[in-house]
Design a protein around this motif. Structure first.
Motif, PDB file in Angstrom:
ATOM      1  N   LYS A 161      -7.766   3.929   1.267  1.00  0.00           N
ATOM      2  CA  LYS A 161      -8.378   2.998   0.309  1.00  0.00           C
ATOM      3  C   LYS A 161      -7.362   1.983  -0.193  1.00  0.00           C
ATOM      4  N   ASP A 162      -6.155   2.470  -0.443  1.00  0.00           N
ATOM      5  CA  ASP A 162      -5.105   1.569  -0.925  1.00  0.00           C
ATOM      6  C   ASP A 162      -4.723   0.564   0.155  1.00  0.00           C
ATOM      7  N   ARG A 206      -7.090  -6.604   1.833  1.00  0.00           N
ATOM      8  CA  ARG A 206      -7.962  -7.593   1.169  1.00  0.00           C
ATOM      9  C   ARG A 206      -7.125  -8.594   0.380  1.00  0.00           C
ATOM     10  N   ASP A 207      -6.173  -8.084  -0.396  1.00  0.00           N
ATOM     11  CA  ASP A 207      -5.316  -8.963  -1.187  1.00  0.00           C
ATOM     12  C   ASP A 207      -4.529  -9.917  -0.298  1.00  0.00           C
ATOM     13  N   CYS A 240       0.849  -1.195   0.000  1.00  0.00           N
ATOM     14  CA  CYS A 240       0.000   0.000   0.000  1.00  0.00           C
ATOM     15  C   CYS A 240       0.888   1.250   0.000  1.00  0.00           C
ATOM     16  N   ARG A 287      -7.296  -2.116   0.147  1.00  0.00           N
ATOM     17  CA  ARG A 287      -7.071  -3.005  -0.994  1.00  0.00           C
ATOM     18  C   ARG A 287      -5.956  -3.990  -0.693  1.00  0.00           C
ATOM     19  N   TYR A 288      -4.873  -3.503  -0.115  1.00  0.00           N
ATOM     20  CA  TYR A 288      -3.746  -4.377   0.206  1.00  0.00           C
ATOM     21  C   TYR A 288      -4.134  -5.403   1.268  1.00  0.00           C
TER      22      TYR A 288
END
Length: 173
Positions: A141-142, A148-149, A91, A145-146
């Motif tokens: 937000k990033d 979640r990944d 991120c 995302r990280y």
């Protein structure tokens, strides 16, 4: 050892026999040895090349059965193999999102700056930014995302993304 190293060692031993107890100035001694080595013919050098070859064979035999003790210096560590399924992108911070926005502007206004100079200028501009919320929101937000990944990669159930409600529309006049 190399053939030249054997030659220097032999010269040193001869010098010690001729002049016992005399100290040797290393820089001068090596210069004289180098001059002698350059003037020697290939036939004269052959003796030292054979010595080097025998030493190389001895070394290879010894190293064939050598296993360095675990945890000591000189022990070769195995290189970790990277998992191709691991998420590649970490991120980004708010500063990185700011840089992505500002870098084209800095390059356009200041032609010919090096990468380091552009980075310094971006750092100076970041210090003067008063409203960082836009960049911090992008960073948050990033990060989601990280996470979640990574959760998917580790086999965990990803956290549901909670989105903030949109801001109310401005009052009409």
């Amino acid at each position: 050892m190399s053939s030249y190293a054997f030659f220097v060692q032999t010269c040193r031993e001869e010098h010690k026999k001729k002049h016992p107890g005399e100290s040797v100035v290393f820089a001068e001694f090596t210069k004289k040895c180098a001059e002698k080595w350059k003037q020697m013919t290939a036939k004269e050098k052959r003796r030292f090349e054979e010595m080097a070859e025998r030493d190389k064979q001895r070394y290879e035999k010894e190293m064939a059965g050598y296993n360095p003790p675990a945890g000591e210096k000189g022990a070769h560590k195995r290189k970790r193999t990277k998992d191709p399924m691991h998420p590649k992108d970490r991120c980004n911070s708010a500063f990185f999102f700011f840089c992505a926005d500002e870098r084209p502007k800095v390059r356009a206004t200041s032609q010919g700056l090096s990468v380091a100079e552009v980075a310094k200028e971006l750092g100076k501009r970041w210090e003067t930014v008063t409203d960082r919320s836009k960049f911090e929101l992008s960073a948050a937000k990033d990060k989601e995302r990280y996470e979640r990944d990574m959760a998917i990669y580790k086999g965990k159930k990803p956290k549901p993304v909670v989105q903030a409600p949109p801001p109310p529309p401005p009052p009409k006049k």
